[in-house]
Structures are given as C-alpha cells and as structure tokens.
Design an enzyme around this catalytic site. Structure first.
Site, PDB file in Angstrom:
ATOM      1  N   ASN A   9     -14.219 -54.831 -30.820  1.00  0.00           N
ATOM      2  CA  ASN A   9     -15.218 -54.187 -31.667  1.00  0.00           C
ATOM      3  C   ASN A   9     -14.763 -54.448 -33.102  1.00  0.00           C
ATOM      4  O   ASN A   9     -13.821 -53.828 -33.582  1.00  0.00           O
ATOM      5  CB  ASN A   9     -15.254 -52.687 -31.359  1.00  0.00           C
ATOM      6  CG  ASN A   9     -16.309 -51.960 -32.164  1.00  0.00           C
ATOM      7  OD1 ASN A   9     -16.991 -52.554 -33.011  1.00  0.00           O
ATOM      8  ND2 ASN A   9     -16.453 -50.670 -31.920  1.00  0.00           N
ATOM      9  N   ARG A  94     -18.613 -56.268 -28.812  1.00  0.00           N
ATOM     10  CA  ARG A  94     -19.699 -55.411 -29.254  1.00  0.00           C
ATOM     11  C   ARG A  94     -20.490 -56.186 -30.308  1.00  0.00           C
ATOM     12  O   ARG A  94     -19.936 -56.639 -31.308  1.00  0.00           O
ATOM     13  CB  ARG A  94     -19.149 -54.160 -29.896  1.00  0.00           C
ATOM     14  CG  ARG A  94     -20.261 -53.325 -30.402  1.00  0.00           C
ATOM     15  CD  ARG A  94     -19.829 -52.285 -31.360  1.00  0.00           C
ATOM     16  NE  ARG A  94     -20.851 -51.261 -31.356  1.00  0.00           N
ATOM     17  CZ  ARG A  94     -20.632 -50.001 -31.643  1.00  0.00           C
ATOM     18  NH1 ARG A  94     -19.438 -49.613 -31.963  1.00  0.00           N
ATOM     19  NH2 ARG A  94     -21.608 -49.143 -31.623  1.00  0.00           N
ATOM     20  N   HIS A 182     -26.670 -47.845 -31.059  1.00  0.00           N
ATOM     21  CA  HIS A 182     -25.757 -46.980 -30.298  1.00  0.00           C
ATOM     22  C   HIS A 182     -26.045 -47.066 -28.790  1.00  0.00           C
ATOM     23  O   HIS A 182     -25.724 -46.146 -28.033  1.00  0.00           O
ATOM     24  CB  HIS A 182     -25.847 -45.501 -30.748  1.00  0.00           C
ATOM     25  CG  HIS A 182     -25.248 -45.272 -32.106  1.00  0.00           C
ATOM     26  ND1 HIS A 182     -25.835 -44.458 -33.054  1.00  0.00           N
ATOM     27  CD2 HIS A 182     -24.122 -45.750 -32.676  1.00  0.00           C
ATOM     28  CE1 HIS A 182     -25.095 -44.451 -34.151  1.00  0.00           C
ATOM     29  NE2 HIS A 182     -24.058 -45.226 -33.957  1.00  0.00           N
ATOM     30  N   ARG A 242     -24.634 -43.446 -44.807  1.00  0.00           N
ATOM     31  CA  ARG A 242     -26.002 -44.005 -44.774  1.00  0.00           C
ATOM     32  C   ARG A 242     -27.024 -42.884 -44.920  1.00  0.00           C
ATOM     33  O   ARG A 242     -26.819 -41.787 -44.413  1.00  0.00           O
ATOM     34  CB  ARG A 242     -26.238 -44.749 -43.460  1.00  0.00           C
ATOM     35  CG  ARG A 242     -25.548 -46.087 -43.386  1.00  0.00           C
ATOM     36  CD  ARG A 242     -25.684 -46.717 -42.014  1.00  0.00           C
ATOM     37  NE  ARG A 242     -24.416 -46.718 -41.305  1.00  0.00           N
ATOM     38  CZ  ARG A 242     -24.261 -46.941 -40.005  1.00  0.00           C
ATOM     39  NH1 ARG A 242     -25.323 -47.219 -39.269  1.00  0.00           N
ATOM     40  NH2 ARG A 242     -23.070 -46.905 -39.446  1.00  0.00           N
ATOM     41  N   GLU A 381     -17.823 -46.397 -25.299  1.00  0.00           N
ATOM     42  CA  GLU A 381     -18.575 -47.642 -25.484  1.00  0.00           C
ATOM     43  C   GLU A 381     -17.794 -48.846 -24.953  1.00  0.00           C
ATOM     44  O   GLU A 381     -18.373 -49.795 -24.427  1.00  0.00           O
ATOM     45  CB  GLU A 381     -18.885 -47.824 -26.968  1.00  0.00           C
ATOM     46  CG  GLU A 381     -19.884 -46.800 -27.483  1.00  0.00           C
ATOM     47  CD  GLU A 381     -19.774 -46.546 -28.983  1.00  0.00           C
ATOM     48  OE1 GLU A 381     -18.758 -45.964 -29.428  1.00  0.00           O
ATOM     49  OE2 GLU A 381     -20.703 -46.914 -29.705  1.00  0.00           O
TER      50      GLU A 381
END
Ligand code: ADP
Length: 402
Positions: A9, A94, A182, A242, A381
C-alpha cells in the site's frame, strides 16, 4: 516451499507492506507487517511479527536518497534473508482507482499499467503513488506476478441511478460518474458481518469508515448500493485534510475571484481542509479531542465532522429504506469512543441507542435496546488484497491447467 504474497500500500512518502503465507485451501495467513516512512527524506523502516513485536528496524538519513525503489528492493532482500522455506509468489497492490474498466482484481501487464495511468487525473494524490511500485517491480523483478486490487471495485454493484451525476449525458460516457472508494475496507467488513450477527450480513447496514480518509457505505445483503465518495476521494464526508462534499460553485469562486491556480485550489481541498482546515490545529482526531474542552476551534471541527456523518447516514438510511445495523471502522471509528457516542446520539430518531459501557470498551456490539444495532469492527484492507491476489493467481493457474 511455502508460497508467500507481499501486499503493498504505497503513498507519496510511505510504503506499507504485509507478507502472507499461502497454504492450499486456507485463508492467507499474515507473517510479517511493516512500513517505510519518510521516503525521499529521512526514512524509517520497521517490520513486526503478527503480535506487533518489532523484529527489525532501520533508519536512513535524507542524504541516503532512499525512495520507493530503494525501499522496495530493501524489502525484497530483507524477505530473502528471513524467508527460510518460503518463496515469493506474487505481489498484490492497493490501487485506489480502477475506473469503469476494472471492476475486479486484475493481473498486471503493460497494457493494464497504461490503462491505470489514464486514471491518474481522477485520483491525482493517490493513483501515481499506487502505480509507482508496480512499475518498479516490472522493471526490477520481471516476470513476478502482480495483481492490482481496487478501492472502487466493491461499488460496481451500485445502480446506474446511484452512480449518476446530473450532468449532460456525454459526461457519463466520458467516465464522469460516482465511483466510490474504501472498497477494500467495505469488502472486508461485508465478509465478516456474518461472524457478528448472521442477520446483519443479509440486512441493511451502513459502514462508517472513519480514518484520515472517511466515507460511508450502504450495504444491502452485503453489496454496496450507495456511498458518500464519488468521482474522486474528495467527495462526501469531511476528512483529516479533505473538505468532503462542497458546492462546486466554491471551486469557480476560488479560480475566478481568488485567482488560485487549479493546482492551488486542489491542494487546498485535498490537504488544507477538513478537520485540519476547520480547526486550524490538526488533522488528527486524538489531538483535537485532547484540546476540545478548552479550544473552541478544535470543538467546532469535531462538531462539524459528527454533524456531517450523522446527516449523511440519514441520506443512506433513505437509500436503504431503513436500517438494521451501523458499523464503525478505521482509526477514528475503531478508537474514538466520543465520536461513536455522538453519532449514535444523533441517530436516536432511527431507533439507535448506545450501550455506554460497551462503547467504552470497544464492543463489538455498542448498542442497547431492540432497534438497529451498532458495532465496532476493525477493518483489514490488506487481508482483502491478499485474498484477491490469491484468487487471481488461482484463476491463472486453473486456466493454465485446463
Ligand atoms: P488512514 O486513513 O491514514 O489509514 P487511520 O485509519 O489510521 O487513517 O485513522 C487515522 C485517524 O484515526 C486519525 O485522525 C487518528 O487521530 C485517529 N485515531 C487513531 N487512534 C485513535 C484513538 N485512540 N482515539 C481517537 N482517534 C484515534
């Protein structure tokens, strides 16, 4: 020899990794995990065992010029010197954006890399960094199977209507639509719901992935029917840095009246907004919580975060036509007791009631009463990337054997 997978990742200055053993017919089994931080400057490498005990650690100063390529080659050589009877079989990555073309995990070749490069403008702050180690492996370890696992893939089940912007028709044909992100996290949560409550796995569930990035996903019978992120990972909930959903008119105002360049505007929305922007203090929830009692700006940022989560959950309850369960996950969702309590308090109208004691100890079930249930479920994940990489490899082998 036991075949192993590396799960990568990659971010702008970091490379997180996990190494999994693959035994026939069994779930991939984590062996080591770690990260490189500060790439391009002073770099810190650490690798831990599955219990979190550090096994090895190293630092380089900024003069050593350790970037993603050097880090990745260091990892490969670390693995070779520690692998004992293991053999690296593949690397799973990822990749934030799969666009419209990549709904499922995909074996990487040159053509795939070229297609994924075309999606850089859709995720300018993530996609280039995700692609970097893929290209390094192609160059330095030619022939090593690589699989791209997408954050967008899980949302491909959404209806045309749910993914549509109210823009002229040809914009949709150009790929301007809601994708959602996600997905690796939501895939994991959907896969374990049955272990918490079999009825949830088939029911109407909202998952709140609240980390530095934050979004919500509405699951019906384990599949995504709506989510708060859209065309880019900027949409929906406010996040660490963000802004989340804002009126598009603000962007025109920034460009035309404030004379910001597109790059300056983009930087503001991605890196200077959210909890950091509103508080003027930090993007880190722990820091904000520690100051909220005495600092009005910290409190205001948290209040806005909770308000927006609660409002968006209301929207997803409508999309689902009701609610059976709410799941909190990722850094804030798994750890911030107060955020969970405040969100649930804002959902009393939907029948949610908190179990204060269970919430303080992390549940997993944190609701009381007979209404919809609320849960804390740690996400994973990386395991989803390992599962997906494994399934792509198995499919390739089955094809070769037939
Ligand atoms: P990323 O999206 O980078 O993977 P994480 O899922 O690690 O982010 O979430 C990071 C967020 O989780 C930060 O805002 C951090 O403050 C918050 N967090 C982590 N641990 C705690 C904690 N114990 N209490 C409150 N917030 C926490």
């Amino acid at each position: 020899m036991t075949p192993v997978l590396i799960v990568l990742n990659a971010g702008s200055s970091s490379l997180k990794f996990q190494v999994y053993d693959m035994f026939d017919g069994m779930e991939p089994r984590l062996v080591w995990k770690g990260f490189y931080e500060g790439l391009g400057g002073a770099v810190h490498f650490i690798v831990k065992d599955t219990g979190g005990t550090p096994l090895d650690e190293m630092t380089w100063s900024s003069g050593d010029g350790i970037g993603h390529e050097e880090a990745l080659m260091h990892l490969i050589s670390w693995l070779r010197s520690h692998q004992e009877n293991r053999k690296l079989a593949a690397i799973g990555h990822r990749v934030v954006h799969g666009g419209g073309a990549f709904a499922a995990p995909t074996l990487i070749d040159e053509a795939v890399i070229q297609e994924l490069e075309k999606l850089v403008p859709l995720a300018p702050l993530h996609q280039p960094h995700n692609l970097e180690p893929i290209k390094i492996v192609q160059r330095r370890l030619p022939g090593m199977p690589q699989v791209a696992c997408f954050d967008t893939g899980f949302h491909q089940t959404q209806s045309d209507i749910a993914s549509l912007f109210a823009l002229p028709r040809d914009m949709r044909e150009r790929g301007v639509r809601r994708y959602g992100f996600h997905g690796l996290s939501y895939d994991y949560i959907a896969s374990v719901l049955k272990d918490y409550d079999p009825r949830l796995a088939e029911g109407r569930v909202i998952v709140a992935h609240l980390g530095n990035g934050a979004s919500l996903c509405a699951l019906n019978d384990g599949t995504s029917i709506a989510t708060t992120m859209g065309f880019s990972a900027l949409d929906g909930l406010p996040m660490g840095t963000r802004c989340g959903a804002i009126d598009a008119g603000v962007v025109f105002y920034m460009l035309r009246e404030m004379k910001l360049s597109p790059e300056e505007a983009e930087r503001m929305l991605y890196t200077k907004s959210g909890l950091l922007g509103v508080s003027g203090i930090s993007n880190d929830m722990r820091t904000l919580r520690s100051k909220a009692a005495t600092n009005a700006d910290a409190k205001r940022a948290i209040d806005m975060f909770v308000y927006r989560i609660t409002r968006e959950i209301g929207s997803l309850v409508a999309a689902l036509g009701g609610l059976d369960g709410l799941v909190f996950t990722a850094g804030i969702g798994e750890n911030d007791v107060a955020t969970r309590a405040e969100v649930i308090a804002g959902l009393a109208w939907a029948g949610l009631t908190i179990d204060e004691a269970a919430n303080r100890t992390g549940g997993p079930r944190i609701s009381a009463g007979s209404g919809p249930t609320a849960w804390v479920i740690p996400t994973n994940e990386e395991l989803v990337i390992a599962r997906q990489t494994r399934s792509v490899l198995d499919a390739v082998q089955a094809k070769l054997a037939s």
